[in-house]
Design a protein around this motif. Structure first.
Motif, PDB file in Angstrom:
ATOM      1  N   MET A 136       0.757  -1.205  -0.016  1.00  0.00           N
ATOM      2  CA  MET A 136       0.022  -0.066  -0.020  1.00  0.00           C
ATOM      3  C   MET A 136       0.749   1.222  -0.145  1.00  0.00           C
ATOM      4  N   HIS A 137       0.264   2.188  -0.650  1.00  0.00           N
ATOM      5  CA  HIS A 137       1.093   3.570  -0.478  1.00  0.00           C
ATOM      6  C   HIS A 137       0.130   4.785  -0.167  1.00  0.00           C
ATOM      7  N   GLN A 138       0.814   5.663   0.525  1.00  0.00           N
ATOM      8  CA  GLN A 138       0.134   6.798   0.908  1.00  0.00           C
ATOM      9  C   GLN A 138       1.097   7.757   1.096  1.00  0.00           C
ATOM     10  N   PRO A 139       1.115   9.002   0.718  1.00  0.00           N
ATOM     11  CA  PRO A 139       2.163  10.069   0.975  1.00  0.00           C
ATOM     12  C   PRO A 139       1.894  10.505   2.536  1.00  0.00           C
ATOM     13  N   ASN A 140       3.180  10.903   3.021  1.00  0.00           N
ATOM     14  CA  ASN A 140       2.856  11.569   4.365  1.00  0.00           C
ATOM     15  C   ASN A 140       2.455  12.646   4.175  1.00  0.00           C
ATOM     16  N   LEU A 141       1.029  12.806   4.979  1.00  0.00           N
ATOM     17  CA  LEU A 141       0.184  13.759   4.808  1.00  0.00           C
ATOM     18  C   LEU A 141       0.653  15.314   5.553  1.00  0.00           C
ATOM     19  N   ARG A 142       1.800  15.207   6.353  1.00  0.00           N
ATOM     20  CA  ARG A 142       2.399  16.081   6.974  1.00  0.00           C
ATOM     21  C   ARG A 142       3.610  16.443   6.392  1.00  0.00           C
ATOM     22  N   GLY A 143       3.941  16.362   5.240  1.00  0.00           N
ATOM     23  CA  GLY A 143       4.854  16.426   4.626  1.00  0.00           C
ATOM     24  C   GLY A 143       5.031  17.637   4.094  1.00  0.00           C
ATOM     25  N   PRO A 144       6.130  17.845   2.958  1.00  0.00           N
ATOM     26  CA  PRO A 144       6.380  19.361   2.530  1.00  0.00           C
ATOM     27  C   PRO A 144       5.256  20.059   1.867  1.00  0.00           C
ATOM     28  N   ALA A 145       4.321  19.696   1.349  1.00  0.00           N
ATOM     29  CA  ALA A 145       3.161  20.518   1.166  1.00  0.00           C
ATOM     30  C   ALA A 145       2.409  20.965   2.178  1.00  0.00           C
ATOM     31  N   TRP A 146       2.176  20.170   3.067  1.00  0.00           N
ATOM     32  CA  TRP A 146       1.416  20.506   4.332  1.00  0.00           C
ATOM     33  C   TRP A 146       2.341  21.460   5.200  1.00  0.00           C
ATOM     34  N   ARG A 147       3.596  21.384   5.179  1.00  0.00           N
ATOM     35  CA  ARG A 147       4.374  22.421   5.905  1.00  0.00           C
ATOM     36  C   ARG A 147       4.473  23.725   5.341  1.00  0.00           C
ATOM     37  N   ALA A 148       4.494  23.673   4.140  1.00  0.00           N
ATOM     38  CA  ALA A 148       4.329  24.929   3.252  1.00  0.00           C
ATOM     39  C   ALA A 148       3.020  25.764   3.816  1.00  0.00           C
ATOM     40  N   GLU A 149       2.011  25.041   3.302  1.00  0.00           N
ATOM     41  CA  GLU A 149       0.615  25.654   3.776  1.00  0.00           C
ATOM     42  C   GLU A 149       0.351  25.991   5.333  1.00  0.00           C
ATOM     43  N   ALA A 150       0.919  25.322   6.138  1.00  0.00           N
ATOM     44  CA  ALA A 150       0.788  25.304   7.491  1.00  0.00           C
ATOM     45  C   ALA A 150       1.553  26.508   7.928  1.00  0.00           C
ATOM     46  N   GLY A 151       2.702  26.516   7.373  1.00  0.00           N
ATOM     47  CA  GLY A 151       3.539  27.837   7.585  1.00  0.00           C
ATOM     48  C   GLY A 151       3.090  29.092   7.342  1.00  0.00           C
ATOM     49  N   GLN A 152       2.396  29.180   6.224  1.00  0.00           N
ATOM     50  CA  GLN A 152       1.726  30.437   5.901  1.00  0.00           C
ATOM     51  C   GLN A 152       0.887  30.736   6.801  1.00  0.00           C
ATOM     52  N   HIS A 153       0.077  29.812   7.362  1.00  0.00           N
ATOM     53  CA  HIS A 153      -0.984  29.991   8.390  1.00  0.00           C
ATOM     54  C   HIS A 153      -0.536  30.622   9.711  1.00  0.00           C
ATOM     55  N   ALA A 154       0.611  30.025  10.017  1.00  0.00           N
ATOM     56  CA  ALA A 154       1.141  30.185  11.274  1.00  0.00           C
ATOM     57  C   ALA A 154       1.991  31.577  11.510  1.00  0.00           C
ATOM     58  N   GLN A 155       2.312  32.286  10.356  1.00  0.00           N
ATOM     59  CA  GLN A 155       2.766  33.477  10.377  1.00  0.00           C
ATOM     60  C   GLN A 155       1.878  34.481  11.189  1.00  0.00           C
ATOM     61  N   ALA A 156       0.632  34.212  11.063  1.00  0.00           N
ATOM     62  CA  ALA A 156      -0.218  35.231  11.706  1.00  0.00           C
ATOM     63  C   ALA A 156      -0.242  35.319  13.155  1.00  0.00           C
ATOM     64  N   TRP A 157       0.476  34.195  13.759  1.00  0.00           N
ATOM     65  CA  TRP A 157       0.413  34.116  15.106  1.00  0.00           C
ATOM     66  C   TRP A 157       1.828  34.362  15.695  1.00  0.00           C
ATOM     67  N   LEU A 158       2.885  34.686  14.759  1.00  0.00           N
ATOM     68  CA  LEU A 158       4.199  34.978  15.126  1.00  0.00           C
ATOM     69  C   LEU A 158       4.652  36.112  14.817  1.00  0.00           C
ATOM     70  N   GLN A 159       5.580  36.916  15.766  1.00  0.00           N
ATOM     71  CA  GLN A 159       6.107  38.198  15.495  1.00  0.00           C
ATOM     72  C   GLN A 159       7.569  38.082  15.803  1.00  0.00           C
ATOM     73  N   GLY A 160       8.332  39.003  15.383  1.00  0.00           N
ATOM     74  CA  GLY A 160       9.858  39.290  15.987  1.00  0.00           C
ATOM     75  C   GLY A 160      10.693  37.953  15.232  1.00  0.00           C
ATOM     76  N   ALA A 161      11.574  37.423  16.343  1.00  0.00           N
ATOM     77  CA  ALA A 161      12.335  36.682  16.173  1.00  0.00           C
ATOM     78  C   ALA A 161      11.717  35.186  15.612  1.00  0.00           C
ATOM     79  N   PRO A 162      10.778  34.917  16.133  1.00  0.00           N
ATOM     80  CA  PRO A 162      10.131  33.497  15.648  1.00  0.00           C
ATOM     81  C   PRO A 162       9.627  33.765  14.421  1.00  0.00           C
ATOM     82  N   ALA A 163       9.010  34.736  14.212  1.00  0.00           N
ATOM     83  CA  ALA A 163       8.320  35.022  12.902  1.00  0.00           C
ATOM     84  C   ALA A 163       9.430  35.003  11.719  1.00  0.00           C
TER      85      ALA A 163
END
Length: 320
Positions: A136-163
């Motif tokens: 059976m085959h299934q991609p890692n659902l939290r792989g690069p595509a998910w990390r890129a999309e989640a990273g865009q959402h997370a920028q709204a929660w961060l500022q300064g050095a973490p951002a």
């Protein structure tokens, strides 16, 4: 493993009857984890873990459950799912998909030492070898595509050095994801979430055996070295600082390579994959922290820990 869905004894008994097991003798909610509802179930036939899936759909579950069954059949300490009379592993409880798997002996270790990580390294390598014939085959659902999309959402929660750290890491990881050298690395079905609370040890102190690896519900097709990076970032990390402990890391790698030697390219890219793994869990913890779900017994984990792990991985890359 929080509790989102309340399961009554009658509901549990109905499922157990369909699986050819007697009525439950104990039904205990499990407090750890954050994704699914879990109960420990005791019957005259044995000890089990009942999982009610809160995010995954029924059609997604055969991959995870068949992977667990495959690894268990290859002699690895993985809980085998209980099938129904037709051989199905996905069941229904309270209107949601569910599974029942063996409850393996032992307990997690909060502070793993060299002995623990060496045992884990050997078992992880055996798992990576065992999936060679897993169809059976299934991609890692939290792989690069998910990390890129989640990273865009997370920028709204961060500022300064973490951002700034997040912006720089997203750019680095995009370059890595596009690199031909990464695509050429050995890959297959991986656990992708093998933290210290997802493994069990049994036996006298100093002589424990690794008795269980469980919670495969983030598994997917990815690079084996990424799976190893996830393990390094939890089992070999100083929890206060986020720095990698060299002695534990070396013990883990040596035990792994005694079973499955790493290719040169895997060793070279391990520092970059450690960053990818740290980013993945920083992002998921940010999401759980800022968008919590209602659940009994649920305590979101502090995302600052994996921010520290990522920062150390960037500033002090570790090479095997």
């Amino acid at each position: 493993m929080a509790v989102y869905t309340q399961v009554s004894p009658d509901q549990a008994d109905a499922l157990l009857a369909r699986l050819g097991l007697g009525p439950q003798q104990a039904l205990v909610p499990v407090a750890s984890g954050i994704e699914n509802t879990n109960y420990f179930v005791s019957t005259a036939e044995g000890e089990w873990v009942l999982t009610v899936f809160e995010r995954l759909a029924a059609e997604q579950l055969p991959y995870y459950l068949r992977l667990m069954a495959h690894l268990a059949a290859h002699g690895l300490p993985v809980p085998a799912p209980r099938p129904d009379a037709s051989g199905g592993l996905v069941h229904t409880l309270a209107g949601k998909p569910a599974a029942l798997v063996e409850r393996l002996p032992g307990a997690p270790v909060d502070a793993p030492d060299i002995h623990h990580v060496a045992l884990l390294g050997s078992v992880l390598a055996r798992m990576h070898l065992a999936v060679a014939d897993f169809a059976m085959h299934q991609p890692n659902l939290r792989g690069p595509a998910w990390r890129a999309e989640a990273g865009q959402h997370a920028q709204a929660w961060l500022q300064g050095a973490p951002a700034e750290l997040l912006r720089a890491e997203l750019a680095f990881q995009q370059t890595l994801a596009d690199a031909p050298a990464l695509a050429a690395l050995p890959q297959g079905a991986v656990h992708a979430d093998l933290f210290r609370d997802n493994a069990l040890f049994d036996g006298a102190p100093g002589q424990e055996q690794l008795s269980g690896v469980f919670d495969f519900y983030f598994a997917g097709h990815d690079h084996f070295i990424y799976d190893l990076a996830v393990v390094l970032n939890d089992w070999c990390i100083d929890l206060d600082s986020g720095a990698l402990d060299d002695a534990r890391a070396q013990a883990l790698l040596q035990a792994y390579q005694a079973v499955r030697p790493l290719q040169g390219a895997e060793q070279r890219l391990l520092p970059a994959l450690r960053r990818a793994a740290a980013l993945r869990f920083w992002l998921s913890r940010l999401d759980d922290w800022h968008r919590p779900r209602d659940a009994q017994l649920l305590t979101p984990k502090d995302p600052a820990h994996f921010e520290r792990v990522l920062r150390h991985a960037v500033d002090q890359p570790w090479h095997p």
